[in-house]
Design an enzyme around this catalytic site. Structure first.
Site, PDB file in Angstrom:
ATOM      1  N   LYS A  93       0.901  -1.160   0.000  1.00  0.00           N
ATOM      2  CA  LYS A  93       0.000   0.000   0.000  1.00  0.00           C
ATOM      3  C   LYS A  93       0.931   1.199   0.000  1.00  0.00           C
ATOM      4  O   LYS A  93       1.471   1.601   1.031  1.00  0.00           O
ATOM      5  CB  LYS A  93      -0.883  -0.024   1.248  1.00  0.00           C
ATOM      6  CG  LYS A  93      -2.235   0.660   1.121  1.00  0.00           C
ATOM      7  CD  LYS A  93      -2.161   2.123   0.753  1.00  0.00           C
ATOM      8  CE  LYS A  93      -1.911   3.030   1.941  1.00  0.00           C
ATOM      9  NZ  LYS A  93      -1.642   4.441   1.538  1.00  0.00           N
TER      10      LYS A  93
ATOM     11  N   GLU B   2      -0.231   7.464  -0.683  1.00  0.00           N
ATOM     12  CA  GLU B   2      -1.110   8.079  -1.688  1.00  0.00           C
ATOM     13  C   GLU B   2      -0.498   9.360  -2.258  1.00  0.00           C
ATOM     14  O   GLU B   2      -0.945   9.874  -3.272  1.00  0.00           O
ATOM     15  CB  GLU B   2      -2.506   8.342  -1.099  1.00  0.00           C
ATOM     16  CG  GLU B   2      -2.588   9.357   0.043  1.00  0.00           C
ATOM     17  CD  GLU B   2      -2.243   8.760   1.414  1.00  0.00           C
ATOM     18  OE1 GLU B   2      -1.435   7.813   1.482  1.00  0.00           O
ATOM     19  OE2 GLU B   2      -2.772   9.283   2.419  1.00  0.00           O
TER      20      GLU B   2
ATOM     21  N   SER C 144       4.364   7.786  10.386  1.00  0.00           N
ATOM     22  CA  SER C 144       4.465   8.622  11.586  1.00  0.00           C
ATOM     23  C   SER C 144       4.142   7.791  12.832  1.00  0.00           C
ATOM     24  O   SER C 144       3.432   6.775  12.756  1.00  0.00           O
ATOM     25  CB  SER C 144       3.480   9.786  11.463  1.00  0.00           C
ATOM     26  OG  SER C 144       2.186   9.268  11.268  1.00  0.00           O
TER      27      SER C 144
ATOM     28  N   CYS D  11      13.441  10.261   8.169  1.00  0.00           N
ATOM     29  CA  CYS D  11      13.254   9.819   9.562  1.00  0.00           C
ATOM     30  C   CYS D  11      14.584   9.813  10.302  1.00  0.00           C
ATOM     31  O   CYS D  11      14.616   9.787  11.527  1.00  0.00           O
ATOM     32  CB  CYS D  11      12.651   8.431   9.591  1.00  0.00           C
ATOM     33  SG  CYS D  11      13.755   7.224   8.860  1.00  0.00           S
TER      34      CYS D  11
ATOM     35  N   GLU E  62       8.555  15.860  16.202  1.00  0.00           N
ATOM     36  CA  GLU E  62       9.246  15.673  14.927  1.00  0.00           C
ATOM     37  C   GLU E  62       8.698  16.733  13.966  1.00  0.00           C
ATOM     38  O   GLU E  62       7.499  16.757  13.686  1.00  0.00           O
ATOM     39  CB  GLU E  62       8.949  14.279  14.361  1.00  0.00           C
ATOM     40  CG  GLU E  62       9.647  14.045  13.023  1.00  0.00           C
ATOM     41  CD  GLU E  62       9.249  12.730  12.348  1.00  0.00           C
ATOM     42  OE1 GLU E  62       8.046  12.411  12.297  1.00  0.00           O
ATOM     43  OE2 GLU E  62      10.159  12.036  11.862  1.00  0.00           O
TER      44      GLU E  62
HETATM   45  P1  NAD Z   1       1.915   8.715   7.640  1.00  0.00           P
HETATM   46  O1  NAD Z   1       1.885   8.035   8.959  1.00  0.00           O
HETATM   47  O2  NAD Z   1       1.037   9.888   7.445  1.00  0.00           O
HETATM   48  O3  NAD Z   1       1.521   7.683   6.467  1.00  0.00           O
HETATM   49  C1  NAD Z   1       2.195   6.461   6.300  1.00  0.00           C
HETATM   50  C2  NAD Z   1       1.253   5.468   5.626  1.00  0.00           C
HETATM   51  O4  NAD Z   1       0.137   5.217   6.478  1.00  0.00           O
HETATM   52  C3  NAD Z   1       0.685   5.964   4.305  1.00  0.00           C
HETATM   53  O5  NAD Z   1       0.666   4.886   3.397  1.00  0.00           O
HETATM   54  C4  NAD Z   1      -0.724   6.416   4.682  1.00  0.00           C
HETATM   55  O6  NAD Z   1      -1.657   6.265   3.627  1.00  0.00           O
HETATM   56  C5  NAD Z   1      -1.092   5.496   5.825  1.00  0.00           C
HETATM   57  N1  NAD Z   1      -1.958   6.134   6.812  1.00  0.00           N
HETATM   58  C6  NAD Z   1      -1.968   7.439   7.199  1.00  0.00           C
HETATM   59  N2  NAD Z   1      -2.890   7.644   8.168  1.00  0.00           N
HETATM   60  C7  NAD Z   1      -3.473   6.442   8.399  1.00  0.00           C
HETATM   61  C8  NAD Z   1      -4.493   6.003   9.290  1.00  0.00           C
HETATM   62  N3  NAD Z   1      -5.097   6.836  10.148  1.00  0.00           N
HETATM   63  N4  NAD Z   1      -4.836   4.703   9.273  1.00  0.00           N
HETATM   64  C9  NAD Z   1      -4.232   3.845   8.431  1.00  0.00           C
HETATM   65  N5  NAD Z   1      -3.265   4.203   7.553  1.00  0.00           N
HETATM   66  C10 NAD Z   1      -2.891   5.488   7.551  1.00  0.00           C
HETATM   67  O7  NAD Z   1       3.437   9.073   7.347  1.00  0.00           O
HETATM   68  P2  NAD Z   1       4.032   9.949   6.153  1.00  0.00           P
HETATM   69  O8  NAD Z   1       3.691  11.366   6.399  1.00  0.00           O
HETATM   70  O9  NAD Z   1       3.683   9.340   4.849  1.00  0.00           O
HETATM   71  O10 NAD Z   1       5.606   9.700   6.368  1.00  0.00           O
HETATM   72  C11 NAD Z   1       6.401  10.500   7.198  1.00  0.00           C
HETATM   73  C12 NAD Z   1       6.617   9.838   8.543  1.00  0.00           C
HETATM   74  O11 NAD Z   1       7.226   8.554   8.355  1.00  0.00           O
HETATM   75  C13 NAD Z   1       7.586  10.605   9.418  1.00  0.00           C
HETATM   76  O12 NAD Z   1       7.091  10.604  10.736  1.00  0.00           O
HETATM   77  C14 NAD Z   1       8.887   9.821   9.325  1.00  0.00           C
HETATM   78  O13 NAD Z   1       9.749   9.971  10.421  1.00  0.00           O
HETATM   79  C15 NAD Z   1       8.349   8.433   9.228  1.00  0.00           C
HETATM   80  N6  NAD Z   1       9.344   7.528   8.664  1.00  0.00           N
HETATM   81  C16 NAD Z   1       9.928   6.641   9.514  1.00  0.00           C
HETATM   82  C17 NAD Z   1      10.914   5.801   9.044  1.00  0.00           C
HETATM   83  C18 NAD Z   1      11.588   4.833   9.980  1.00  0.00           C
HETATM   84  O14 NAD Z   1      12.348   4.016   9.509  1.00  0.00           O
HETATM   85  N7  NAD Z   1      11.356   4.868  11.264  1.00  0.00           N
HETATM   86  C19 NAD Z   1      11.288   5.843   7.694  1.00  0.00           C
HETATM   87  C20 NAD Z   1      10.643   6.749   6.854  1.00  0.00           C
HETATM   88  C21 NAD Z   1       9.670   7.584   7.360  1.00  0.00           C
END
Ligand code: NAD
Length: 499
Positions: A175, A178, A228, A283, A384
């Protein structure tokens, strides 16, 4: 400009969305909508899961060497298509070309490790563990597994989440975020060309609705989530409740500790590149420089300030140091964080709101911002901020620096700059963070080491890449077997078998 309508990738084919719901995909460097991405309904996701489940047995039963060969073909195709792929990444993420190519190469480290999967899934064997009994344990793929990916590494993170899962014999459903679905669709075609059987690689596009089906459907056996922290926590809780193996990676707030004996020119270069690269949307970006000891921050500040003010912010085509942030919404929340930092009394040394950016107001660009005299408890310290707003914290000694870092909710990455082996050893021993550097700007492990943070940066016990991926995506069966001669004793016994 034509806005293309994207698809899913199910059963080896592009499949149009049927739900009637779509999201906008932007080019962050221009602020324009470049595509519409379908948001799958739960029924569409169910169909994708069923197709993956049907394809799984033949893939599980294929020899490990043949599977590894297909992964190797995929790697070769990735290299042949590297420039085109980097362009797609730049287009939908706002990154610079160097950064996009860099993430492709780092992502390929996970593919390289997956080519060696036959070595990692070898089991154990013992002879004569009982009368005529041999025992062995072997690893079997789980079946249908899923990866839910973030926007900030459109290729590196999905490859880290999925390459080993494919190689050890699972049917994988990605997935994609988006916000950056085009990269995932691009590599779907490469998997097909590489010879991967239809149904083993699936991309479902969508939002929470699609994720809910993946979390709850009993045919899905494992979930790798990266995103996140608040969402990672929900994914872990809901996925675990539905009996799945879950490894969920969250956000980071990463510190660079600078001891008084460090080489300050090296520190300044490292902080500015690791802090502001990719518009700080990593991240493992450095958020906070912790200057230890009397006078360290004062000696560093002029060096850092000059470099931060000189950063070139703009589109990939203009040889910029970093590009746009992902969306207008992200930009607004980053600007709000700068306001909060000022209101709470942090000293604004470089104000990104005033930076000269030559894009005529188009695109989601923000200039680099630097706060000094930041203290624990302030908004910019605790949260963050996924954008170019960085901090300097001052501490009297290393113990205080370690305490502040260990008290923080997040524990993804950290690094120390020093020439003292003693200080480095104390730091690596006492720090409660998953990935630790000594005199390196960003301590992302290479692909054949395990990657994971501590505390609220990770839920579950899995690692994102490294050998642990082979464990996470397989289940161990332990088999005891005895083959008797016709003439051997076949008496019934009610005693608990012991040796
Ligand atoms: P996000 O949490 O908004 O989204 C991540 C994924 O989850 C997406 O595919 C999104 O469609 C889905 N999603 C979002 N809200 C959801 C919900 N309520 N229920 C189910 N699915 C949901 O994260 P983002 O903004 O795309 O990415 C940035 C974040 O990712 C930052 O916090 C960053 O630090 C983190 N990150 C962490 C690592 C790591 O290795 N720890 C690596 C890359 C990014």
């Amino acid at each position: 400009m034509t806005v293309q309508e994207l698809t899913h990738f199910i059963g080896g084919e592009k499949v149009s969305g049927k739900s009637g719901r779509f999201g906008d995909v932007y080019n962050p460097a221009t602020g324009e909508v470049i595509a519409k991405v379908p948001f799958a309904s739960r029924d569409e996701v169910k169909e994708a899961i069923d197709a993956a489940e049907a394809a799984f047995p033949a893939w599980r039963d294929m020899s490990v060497a043949r599977r590894a060969n297909i992964v190797m073909n995929f790697r070769n195709l990735m290299m042949e298509n590297k420039t085109k792929l980097a362009e797609v990444i730049c287009q939908e993420s706002g990154k610079t070309m160097d950064d996009a190519e860099g993430e492709i190469m780092r992502g390929l480290e996970s593919v390289d490790l997956a080519i060696g999967a036959p070595q990692l899934v070898k089991g154990e064997y013992s002879v004569n563990v009982g009368g005529n009994i041999n025992a062995y344990s072997a690893r079997y793929p789980l079946g249908v597994v899923t990866a839910i990916a973030p926007f900030n590494f459109p290729i590196m993170v999905p490859l880290a989440q999925t390459s080993m899962a494919v190689a050890v014999g699972n049917a994988v459903i990605l997935k994609a975020s988006e916000k950056v679905p085009m990269t995932a669709l691009f590599i779907s075609e490469l998997w097909k060309q590489a010879g991967l059987p239809d149904g083993i690689w699936t991309v479902v596009n969508g939002d929470k609705t699609a994720v809910d089906e993946l979390l709850e459907n009993p045919k899905v056996h494992a979930i790798s989530f990266v995103g996140s922290t608040p969402v990672a926590k929900i994914i872990y809780e809901v996925g675990s409740k539905h009996g799945k193996r879950v490894s969920a990676f969250g956000g980071g707030k990463n510190n660079m500790v600078v001891m008084p004996d460090a080489d300050l020119e090296q520190v300044a270069n490292s902080f500015v590149s690791a802090g502001y690269g990719a518009a700080s949307q990593r991240c493992m970006a450095i958020s906070t420089l912790v200057a230890v000891g009397e006078g360290t921050a004062d000696r560093l500040l002029p060096l850092i300030k000059e470099k931060v003010e000189a950063l070139k912010v703009g589109p990939a085509s203009e040889n910029s140091d970093y590009g746009a942030v992902i969306s207008q919404q992200a930009k607004d929340s980053i600007l709000a964080a700068i306001d909060k930092g000022e209101a709470e009394g942090a000293e604004l040394v470089v104000d990104g709101r005033k930076a000269p950016i030559t894009t005529e107001g188009k695109g989601f660009f923000i200039g680099p911002t630097l706060f000094d005299h930041v203290k624990p408890g302030m908004y910019v310290h605790e949260n963050e901020i996924f954008g170019p707003v960085r901090n300097i914290v001052r501490t009297k000694d290393l113990d205080e620096a370690i305490q502040i870092i260990n008290d923080h909710e997040l524990g993804n990455g950290v690094t120390i700059f020093t020439n003292s082996g003693y200080a480095a050893r104390q730091f690596t021993t006492e720090i409660e963070v998953g990935m630790v550097g000594v005199n390196v700007p960003i301590p992302i492990p290479v692909g054949y080491y395990n990657f994971a943070g501590f505390k609220a940066s990770r839920f579950g016990d899995g690692h994102m890449f490294g050998p642990d991926q082979a464990r996470f995506f397989t289940k161990t069966k332990t088999i005891s077997e005895r083959w008797l001669k016709e003439s051997d004793d076949k008496e019934m016994s009610f005693a608990f078998p012991s040796n």
